[in-house]
Design an enzyme around this catalytic site. Structure first.
Site, mmCIF file in Angstrom:
data_model
loop_
_atom_site.group_PDB
_atom_site.id
_atom_site.type_symbol
_atom_site.label_atom_id
_atom_site.label_comp_id
_atom_site.label_asym_id
_atom_site.label_seq_id
_atom_site.Cartn_x
_atom_site.Cartn_y
_atom_site.Cartn_z
ATOM 1 N N CYS A 79 -31.604 6.805 -19.736
ATOM 2 C CA CYS A 79 -31.658 8.033 -20.538
ATOM 3 C C CYS A 79 -31.808 9.313 -19.717
ATOM 4 O O CYS A 79 -30.960 10.204 -19.774
ATOM 5 C CB CYS A 79 -32.808 7.954 -21.531
ATOM 6 S SG CYS A 79 -32.846 6.460 -22.520
ATOM 7 N N HIS A 140 -36.370 14.263 -23.508
ATOM 8 C CA HIS A 140 -36.610 13.338 -22.386
ATOM 9 C C HIS A 140 -36.217 13.926 -21.034
ATOM 10 O O HIS A 140 -35.751 13.221 -20.140
ATOM 11 C CB HIS A 140 -35.877 12.002 -22.612
ATOM 12 C CG HIS A 140 -36.600 10.843 -21.966
ATOM 13 N ND1 HIS A 140 -36.033 9.595 -21.842
ATOM 14 C CD2 HIS A 140 -37.842 10.745 -21.416
ATOM 15 C CE1 HIS A 140 -36.883 8.772 -21.235
ATOM 16 N NE2 HIS A 140 -37.986 9.451 -20.971
ATOM 17 N N HIS A 347 -25.696 5.833 -22.684
ATOM 18 C CA HIS A 347 -25.381 4.746 -21.748
ATOM 19 C C HIS A 347 -25.177 3.483 -22.569
ATOM 20 O O HIS A 347 -25.191 3.516 -23.808
ATOM 21 C CB HIS A 347 -26.483 4.551 -20.701
ATOM 22 C CG HIS A 347 -27.856 4.471 -21.282
ATOM 23 N ND1 HIS A 347 -28.288 3.393 -22.017
ATOM 24 C CD2 HIS A 347 -28.892 5.346 -21.266
ATOM 25 C CE1 HIS A 347 -29.518 3.595 -22.420
ATOM 26 N NE2 HIS A 347 -29.916 4.783 -21.995
ATOM 27 N N LYS A 371 -27.536 -1.614 -20.165
ATOM 28 C CA LYS A 371 -28.475 -0.549 -19.811
ATOM 29 C C LYS A 371 -29.210 -0.873 -18.512
ATOM 30 O O LYS A 371 -29.582 -2.023 -18.264
ATOM 31 C CB LYS A 371 -29.487 -0.379 -20.942
ATOM 32 C CG LYS A 371 -30.575 0.658 -20.674
ATOM 33 C CD LYS A 371 -31.500 0.788 -21.870
ATOM 34 C CE LYS A 371 -32.623 1.791 -21.597
ATOM 35 N NZ LYS A 371 -33.485 2.015 -22.773
#
Length: 581
Positions: A79, A140, A347, A371
Site C-alpha cells: 500500500c 496511509h 496492488h 501482494k
C-alpha cells in the site's frame, strides 16, 4: 465577392462537420477527474477481467463504456509505496517511501515517516490550476513529523483541499471481534518475553522469601521495575492499536477515535457524493480511496452472504455498488461527459490472508504471486479502467505496459498544468494511447522493486511485440509449490526467504503471461541479447537514483506518543463526533 468566397467557405464547413468527435478534448480543457482506487483487490476479482462468480456490474460498465488496460502495473506490491508512486508519478524509492528493512509500510499514525513535504503530488498541481481537490477514504502516507499538530505528511499538506477518512489503513485490529492483525508475530514474541521476565522476577522473589535463592531486595526491586517498564514500553502502543491507528479524520480534526466500523462505508459514500455535489460548478478532483477490500472486510448487512466467495466476495460486491452510486451521482449532476473516471487497485490480492478455513484475500487470476511480491505479476498487475464519454473510445482494450505512475502526468496535462522539471517523473501521459493516436506505450522498461531491492525488470520490445521480463530475485514459497508464503503471511524482499538468480529467470509475457515456463539460452535464441539489453537499462536507471532520507526506517516507523493524533488530551483519546452530530 460572395461568389469568390463560396468555393473556399464550402469545403471549410464540410471539413469542420467531418471532424471526429474526439476533438471534444480540445474544448473540455479542464475535465472533472474522479480516481477510484480499491485496496488489495486482485485483478482476478473483477468481472471484466475474467471473474464470472463475483458480481461487479458497475466496474464492468466502466470498462464497456471506456478503455480497459490489461497490463496495468503498480510500482510496488504494498500500500504505502504503491500509493506514494501513484501520487507523485515516481518510483517510491526516489522519495524514500520504499523500505530498507521488513517494515515496508507506514505502521503507526504516530510514526514520523511519510510522504515528504517536498514531493509534489498531482493534487497539488491541480489545486494550483484552480481545481477543488478532495481525498475520501484511505491515506496511509503518514501524518506528522515532529509534533502532534504539524501535519507535515497530511493530505492537506499535499494538495488536497478536503480530506475525510482514515489517515492510516484498515486492519483487523479495528474490528473488536476480529483476531489482531498488526505485527502479530512480533506481538507474540513481546508477550513471551514479558512472561519470561515476569517469571524470572517471580522465581527470584519466591526464592528470597523461602531462603532458597540469596538475592537482595534491591535487586528484586530493580528486576520488578524492569519487568513493569518492559511491559509498559510495548503495551502502551500495541495494547491500544484500535485507539491509535483506527481513527477517522475530517481535514485536521479527529472525528472518531476509535472509528465506529458499522457506519464507515455509509459515511465514506456520503462524503464522496457530497463532494461532487458541492463542486459541480467548477473543475474538481475526487480521489476516492476505498477501504474495501482490505481486511477486516467491513461489509454492511445488506451485502452479507450474497456472493459465492464468502465475506471477501461480499465486500467486493459492496465496493462495486459504491462505484455505481458515485457514477450515478456524476450522471445526476449532468457531469458524465465532462468527467474522466479511473478505476484501479493499489496492488495485487493478498493470497496468504486467511483465518481458519476462510480466505480473506483476493485472487489474481492466471498471474503468479500476490501482494508483497515485487516481481511476480500477481503482486503488481492490477485492473486499470478509464472512462470519458465522447473523448475516449468505448470498449477499447489495450495490452500495452502502463503504470499507476502514469496517472500523474495524465491528469496534470489534462488540467493544463506542467509536471515538475526539477525531478525525474517516471510516469508517462496516457492520453495518446487511450485515444488511439499512438499504438504503443511510451514505457520501454519498467523496474519492479520489493522494498529497495530490484527483483525484476520488464522490457517492451516494441518492434517485435515481445514483453520480456527478467527476475533477479524471487521469494521462496512455503510450503514449496504453494504459490505464496503461507508460513510467513508475507513474502520477504531479502534474506533467507528469497532466491537470487544468476542468470536471471527470463519470461516472454506475450507468450507466457503466467510466468510458468522460464526461458534459457537453449530454448530462446535471443536469451543473451535480451539480458544484455536489460542489464544496460538497469545501469542507466541506477544512475538516475539519488540518496534521500529513508521514510520507512525503524526510527520513522516506531510509535511516538508525542506524534499521536488525539481528539482529547493525550493519552485520553476517544471521541465520536459523528455520533454526537
Amino acid at each position: 465577392l460572395l461568389c469568390f468566397r463560396s468555393p473556399l467557405v464550402t469545403p471549410l464547413i464540410f471539413g469542420l462537420l467531418l471532424q471526429p468527435p474526439l476533438t471534444q478534448l480540445s474544448i473540455i480543457t479542464q475535465p472533472n477527474i474522479v480516481l477510484l482506487m480499491a485496496d488489495d483487490l486482485g485483478i482476478g476479482d473483477v468481472g471484466c477481467y475474467g471473474n464470472d462468480t463475483i458480481r461487479t456490474p458497475n466496474i464492468d460498465r466502466l470498462a464497456k463504456e471506456g478503455v480497459k488496460l490489461t497490463q496495468h502495473i503498480a510500482a510496488a506490491p504494498l500500500c504505502t509505496p504503491s500509493r506514494a508512486a501513484f501520487l507523485t508519478g515516481r518510483y517510491p524509492l526516489r522519495s524514500g517511501m520504499d523500505a530498507i528493512n521488513n517494515y515496508r509500510v507506514i505502521f503507526w499514525n504516530a510514526g514520523s515517516g511519510g510522504l515528504p513535504p517536498n514531493e509534489t503530488t498531482f493534487a497539488k498541481i491541480l489545486q494550483q490550476q484552480g481545481y477543488s481537490t478532495g481525498l475520501i477514504g484511505k491515506w496511509h502516507q503518514g501524518v506528522n513529523c515532529e509534533s502532534r499538530n504539524d501535519h507535515c505528511h497530511h493530505p492537506l499538506n499535499h494538495g488536497f483541499d478536503y480530506f475525510y477518512g482514515m489517515p492510516f489503513t484498515l486492519i483487523s485490529d479495528c474490528q473488536p471481534t476480529e483476531t489482531p492483525e498488526m505485527d502479530r508475530a512480533f506481538r507474540r514474541k513481546l508477550w513471551l518475553s514479558t512472561q519470561m521476565i515476569g517469571l524470572i522476577a517471580l522465581t527470584a522473589a519466591l526464592g528470597r522469601l523461602t531462603g532458597l535463592i540469596p538475592v537482595h531486595w534491591k535487586t528484586l526491586t530493580c528486576l520488578a521495575g524492569f519487568s513493569l517498564l518492559f511491559f509498559v514500553s510495548w503495551f502502551s502502543s500495541y495494547g491500544f492499536v484500535r485507539y491509535w491507528n483506527c481513527i477517522m479524520m475530517r481535514n485536521h480534526e479527529v472525528t472518531e477515535q476509535p472509528m465506529v466500523t458499522d457506519r464507515t462505508t455509509s459515511l465514506i459514500l456520503r462524503e464522496s457524493i457530497s463532494f461532487i455535489e458541492r463542486n459541480k460548478h467548477k473543475p474538481f478532483l475526487l480521489f476516492l480511496s476505498f477501504l474495501h477490500s482490505h481486511t477486516p472486510l467491513l461489509t454492511t448487512e445488506k451485502f452479507l452472504r450474497r456472493s459465492r466467495h464468502g465475506l471477501y466476495g461480499d465486500n467486493v460486491e459492496e465496493m462495486d455498488w459504491m462505484v455505481g452510486q458515485v457514477l450515478d451521482a456524476i450522471d445526476k449532476e449532468g457531469l458524465k461527459d465532462t468527467t474522466l473516471v479511473y478505476f484501479a487497485s493499489d496492488h495485487g490480492g493478498w493470497l496468504e490472508r486467511r483465518e481458519d478455513k476462510r480466505q480473506l484475500g483476493g485472487w489474481n487470476g492466471i498471474y503468479k504471486g500476490g501482494k508483497a511480491m515485487g516481481g511476480w505479476e500477481g503482486g503488481i498487475r492490477v485492473p486499470g479502467i478509464f472512462r470519458w464519454p465522447g473523448v475516449l473510445p468505448a470498449g477499447r482494450v489495450i495490452d500495452e505496459p502502463t503504470s499507476l505512475m502514469d496517472i500523474y502526468p495524465t491528469v496534470v496535462y489534462l488540467a493544463g498544468g506542467a509536471v515538475p522539471q526539477d525531478r525525474i517523473i517516471d510516469g508517462r501521459d496516457l492520453m495518446p494511447l487511450l485515444r488511439g493516436t499512438v499504438a504503443h506505450s511510451e514505457h520501454e522498461f519498467l523496474f519492479h522493486y520489493c522494498g529497495i531491492h530490484l527483483h525484476a525488470v520488464r522490457w517492451h520490445q516494441k518492434d517485435s511485440g515481445a514483453i520480456w521480463k527478467a527476475h533477479f530475485v524471487t521469494p521462496i514459497f512455503s510450503p514449496p509449490g504453494a504459490g505464496a508464503c503461507y508460513d510467513r503471511g508475507f513474502c520477504p524482499c531479502f534474506g533467507e526467504g528469497v532466491t537470487h538468480h544468476d542468470p536471471p529467470l527470463l519470461f516472454d509475457l506475450s507468450r507466457d503471461p503466467s510466468e510458468a515456463r522460464p526461458l534459457s539460452a537453449d530454448t530462446e535464441p535471443l536469451f543473451d541479447t535480451v539480458l544484455r539489453k536489460i542489464g544496460r537499462a538497469i545501469e542507466e536507471h541506477r544512475r538516475t537514483l539519488t540518496p534521500v532520507p529513508e521514510q520507512l526506517s525503524v526510527y520513522n516507523v516506531v510509535w511516538k506518543p508525542w506524534l499521536q493524533p488525539c481528539c482529547g488530551t493525550f493519552p485520553f483519546c476517544w471521541c465520536d463526533k459523528e455520533g454526537d452530530s
